[in-house]
Design a protein around this motif. Structure first.
Motif, PDB file in Angstrom:
ATOM      1  N   GLY A  16      15.195 -18.080  32.729  1.00 41.73           N
ATOM      2  CA  GLY A  16      16.508 -18.114  33.345  1.00 41.73           C
ATOM      3  C   GLY A  16      17.271 -19.402  33.106  1.00 41.73           C
ATOM      4  N   GLY A  17      16.585 -20.411  32.582  1.00 42.12           N
ATOM      5  CA  GLY A  17      17.228 -21.696  32.340  1.00 42.12           C
ATOM      6  C   GLY A  17      17.978 -21.728  31.011  1.00 42.12           C
ATOM      7  N   ILE A  18      18.558 -22.885  30.713  1.00 41.52           N
ATOM      8  CA  ILE A  18      19.303 -23.073  29.464  1.00 41.52           C
ATOM      9  C   ILE A  18      18.455 -23.905  28.500  1.00 41.52           C
ATOM     10  N   SER A  19      18.274 -23.402  27.315  1.00 40.66           N
ATOM     11  CA  SER A  19      17.557 -24.141  26.270  1.00 40.66           C
ATOM     12  C   SER A  19      18.590 -24.769  25.349  1.00 40.66           C
ATOM     13  N   ILE A  20      18.416 -26.058  25.051  1.00 38.05           N
ATOM     14  CA  ILE A  20      19.367 -26.762  24.185  1.00 38.05           C
ATOM     15  C   ILE A  20      18.604 -27.477  23.072  1.00 38.05           C
ATOM     16  N   ILE A  21      18.988 -27.193  21.842  1.00 39.26           N
ATOM     17  CA  ILE A  21      18.367 -27.804  20.660  1.00 39.26           C
ATOM     18  C   ILE A  21      19.483 -28.459  19.847  1.00 39.26           C
ATOM     19  N   ASN A  22      19.225 -29.665  19.395  1.00 37.63           N
ATOM     20  CA  ASN A  22      20.254 -30.450  18.722  1.00 37.63           C
ATOM     21  C   ASN A  22      19.921 -30.737  17.259  1.00 37.63           C
ATOM     22  N   CYS A  23      20.959 -30.807  16.447  1.00 38.36           N
ATOM     23  CA  CYS A  23      20.789 -31.170  15.041  1.00 38.36           C
ATOM     24  C   CYS A  23      21.892 -32.112  14.595  1.00 38.36           C
ATOM     25  N   ALA A  24      21.551 -32.982  13.667  1.00 40.26           N
ATOM     26  CA  ALA A  24      22.515 -33.907  13.095  1.00 40.26           C
ATOM     27  C   ALA A  24      22.370 -33.889  11.583  1.00 40.26           C
ATOM     28  N   TYR A  25      23.477 -34.005  10.887  1.00 42.61           N
ATOM     29  CA  TYR A  25      23.434 -33.972   9.429  1.00 42.61           C
ATOM     30  C   TYR A  25      24.169 -35.192   8.873  1.00 42.61           C
ATOM     31  N   GLU A  26      23.924 -35.451   7.593  1.00 41.12           N
ATOM     32  CA  GLU A  26      24.529 -36.619   6.957  1.00 41.12           C
ATOM     33  C   GLU A  26      25.565 -36.241   5.904  1.00 41.12           C
ATOM     34  N   ASN A  27      25.297 -35.143   5.198  1.00 47.54           N
ATOM     35  CA  ASN A  27      26.137 -34.788   4.069  1.00 47.54           C
ATOM     36  C   ASN A  27      27.428 -34.136   4.533  1.00 47.54           C
ATOM     37  N   THR A  28      28.547 -34.799   4.337  1.00 43.87           N
ATOM     38  CA  THR A  28      29.828 -34.266   4.802  1.00 43.87           C
ATOM     39  C   THR A  28      30.299 -33.071   3.969  1.00 43.87           C
ATOM     40  N   LYS A  71      29.144 -35.242  13.327  1.00 42.36           N
ATOM     41  CA  LYS A  71      28.210 -34.579  12.398  1.00 42.36           C
ATOM     42  C   LYS A  71      26.988 -34.080  13.153  1.00 42.36           C
ATOM     43  N   GLN A  72      27.275 -33.372  14.253  1.00 44.97           N
ATOM     44  CA  GLN A  72      26.201 -32.839  15.082  1.00 44.97           C
ATOM     45  C   GLN A  72      26.530 -31.396  15.474  1.00 44.97           C
ATOM     46  N   PHE A  73      25.480 -30.602  15.657  1.00 47.42           N
ATOM     47  CA  PHE A  73      25.670 -29.264  16.179  1.00 47.42           C
ATOM     48  C   PHE A  73      24.447 -28.884  16.995  1.00 47.42           C
ATOM     49  N   SER A  74      24.646 -27.987  17.931  1.00 51.60           N
ATOM     50  CA  SER A  74      23.558 -27.645  18.832  1.00 51.60           C
ATOM     51  C   SER A  74      23.545 -26.152  19.130  1.00 51.60           C
ATOM     52  N   LEU A  75      22.368 -25.691  19.509  1.00 48.88           N
ATOM     53  CA  LEU A  75      22.163 -24.302  19.910  1.00 48.88           C
ATOM     54  C   LEU A  75      21.872 -24.281  21.405  1.00 48.88           C
ATOM     55  N   HIS A  76      22.603 -23.428  22.127  1.00 49.19           N
ATOM     56  CA  HIS A  76      22.372 -23.242  23.545  1.00 49.19           C
ATOM     57  C   HIS A  76      21.922 -21.798  23.755  1.00 49.19           C
ATOM     58  N   ILE A  77      20.796 -21.640  24.441  1.00 50.49           N
ATOM     59  CA  ILE A  77      20.325 -20.307  24.788  1.00 50.49           C
ATOM     60  C   ILE A  77      20.443 -20.178  26.300  1.00 50.49           C
ATOM     61  N   MET A  78      21.341 -19.331  26.740  1.00 50.84           N
ATOM     62  CA  MET A  78      21.562 -19.125  28.165  1.00 50.84           C
ATOM     63  C   MET A  78      20.560 -18.110  28.701  1.00 50.84           C
ATOM     64  N   ASP A  79      20.246 -18.220  29.998  1.00 49.88           N
ATOM     65  CA  ASP A  79      19.347 -17.253  30.629  1.00 49.88           C
ATOM     66  C   ASP A  79      18.112 -17.031  29.754  1.00 49.88           C
ATOM     67  N   SER A  80      17.436 -18.110  29.410  1.00 53.64           N
ATOM     68  CA  SER A  80      16.292 -18.028  28.488  1.00 53.64           C
ATOM     69  C   SER A  80      15.213 -17.088  29.023  1.00 53.64           C
ATOM     70  N   GLN A  81      14.648 -16.308  28.113  1.00 50.61           N
ATOM     71  CA  GLN A  81      13.638 -15.305  28.447  1.00 50.61           C
ATOM     72  C   GLN A  81      12.330 -15.592  27.699  1.00 50.61           C
ATOM     73  N   LEU A 112      10.004 -23.653  20.957  1.00 51.34           N
ATOM     74  CA  LEU A 112      10.517 -23.372  22.298  1.00 51.34           C
ATOM     75  C   LEU A 112       9.550 -22.471  23.048  1.00 51.34           C
ATOM     76  N   THR A 113       9.212 -22.872  24.255  1.00 47.81           N
ATOM     77  CA  THR A 113       8.373 -22.062  25.140  1.00 47.81           C
ATOM     78  C   THR A 113       9.145 -21.799  26.419  1.00 47.81           C
ATOM     79  N   ILE A 114       9.263 -20.517  26.744  1.00 48.29           N
ATOM     80  CA  ILE A 114       9.925 -20.132  27.997  1.00 48.29           C
ATOM     81  C   ILE A 114       8.851 -19.686  28.974  1.00 48.29           C
ATOM     82  N   ASN A 115       8.716 -20.419  30.045  1.00 49.93           N
ATOM     83  CA  ASN A 115       7.716 -20.076  31.055  1.00 49.93           C
ATOM     84  C   ASN A 115       8.240 -19.018  31.997  1.00 49.93           C
ATOM     85  N   PRO A 116       7.425 -17.986  32.278  1.00 49.92           N
ATOM     86  CA  PRO A 116       7.887 -16.894  33.147  1.00 49.92           C
ATOM     87  C   PRO A 116       8.003 -17.316  34.605  1.00 49.92           C
TER      88      PRO A 116
END
Lengths: 116, 116
Positions: A16-28, A71-81, A112-116
């Motif tokens: 049910g929580g939010i999972s957030i994963i981040n990435c950064a890149y160099e090449n424009t 130069k960053q992007f992230s993935l958000h997973i809402m209501d993680s299962q 990523l591990t989602i605990n029940p």
């Protein structure tokens, strides 16, 4: 110039929580940023992708946030299962250039591990 | 099943032996990629075909590696004189001929190579 750096290496989230994963890149020159989900023993499966002309893209419970200046992007997973438990990879390529391989450069992955 | 298929799924071989893997891309996808993924890492680009032409090769692809796509459909990846460092998952991906519009790469299940 070709690196994509991903964090964290592992992440534990309650159901049910939010999972957030981040990435950064160099090449424009990168202009295509997909996220892949991989289960053990399987190939990566395309989850969602974004181009740099938008700052956010949402598909169901999955959202990509993109910050071109940083130069960053992230993935958000809402209501993680529990079924979301997998390894997630960010990637980048210069996908808009017609000539060339437009090969994907991957981050190191986040387990990523989602605990029940 | 219309996805990317790879055979065999698993291969165990002794050091010094030759191995060959096959990839069948999604029908009508003219672009085909090979990647290598070692344990705990993201996939790394090896080589790229557009139709039958091999247009790009990574420095990771040593002289012992050769890839072909003779009729622009399926592709093979051969490793000669295998070494223990070749142990990895070998992934194939394909992409439609949509130029800058369709850039998504779809991965197969991979071939897990173990060199003993």
């Amino acid at each position: 110039q070709q690196q994509v750096k991903q964090s964290p290496q592992s992440l534990i989230v309650q159901k049910g929580g939010i999972s957030i994963i981040n990435c950064a890149y160099e090449n424009t020159a990168f202009d295509y940023f997909p996220w892949y989900q991989q289960f053990p023993g399987k190939g990566p499966a395309l989850l969602i992708a974004i181009r740099p002309d938008v700052s956010e893209k949402k598909e169901g419970r999955f959202t990509i946030s993109f910050n071109k200046s940083a130069k960053q992007f992230s993935l958000h997973i809402m209501d993680s299962q529990p079924g979301d438990s997998a390894t997630y990879f960010c990637a980048a390529s210069n996908g808009c250039i017609i000539q060339g391989a437009q090969k994907l450069v991957f981050g190191q992955g986040t387990r990523l591990t989602i605990n029940p | 099943d219309t996805g990317v298929s790879q055979n065999p799924r698993h291969k165990i071989t002794k050091r010094g032996q030759n191995v060959t893997f096959r990839c069948d891309p999604i029908s009508e996808h003219n672009r085909l990629y090979w990647y290598r993924q070692t344990l705990g890492q993201g996939p790394e680009f090896l080589t790229y075909f557009q139709n039958e032409a091999q247009l790009e090769k990574s420095r990771l692809l040593s002289d012992r590696f050769s890839a072909e796509r003779p009729k622009g459909s399926f592709s093979t990846l051969e490793i000669q004189r295998t070494e223990q460092g070749d142990s990895a998952m070998y992934l194939c991906a394909s992409r439609s001929p949509g130029g800058a519009v369709s850039v998504e790469q779809y991965f197969g299940p991979g071939t897990r190579l173990t060199v003993t």
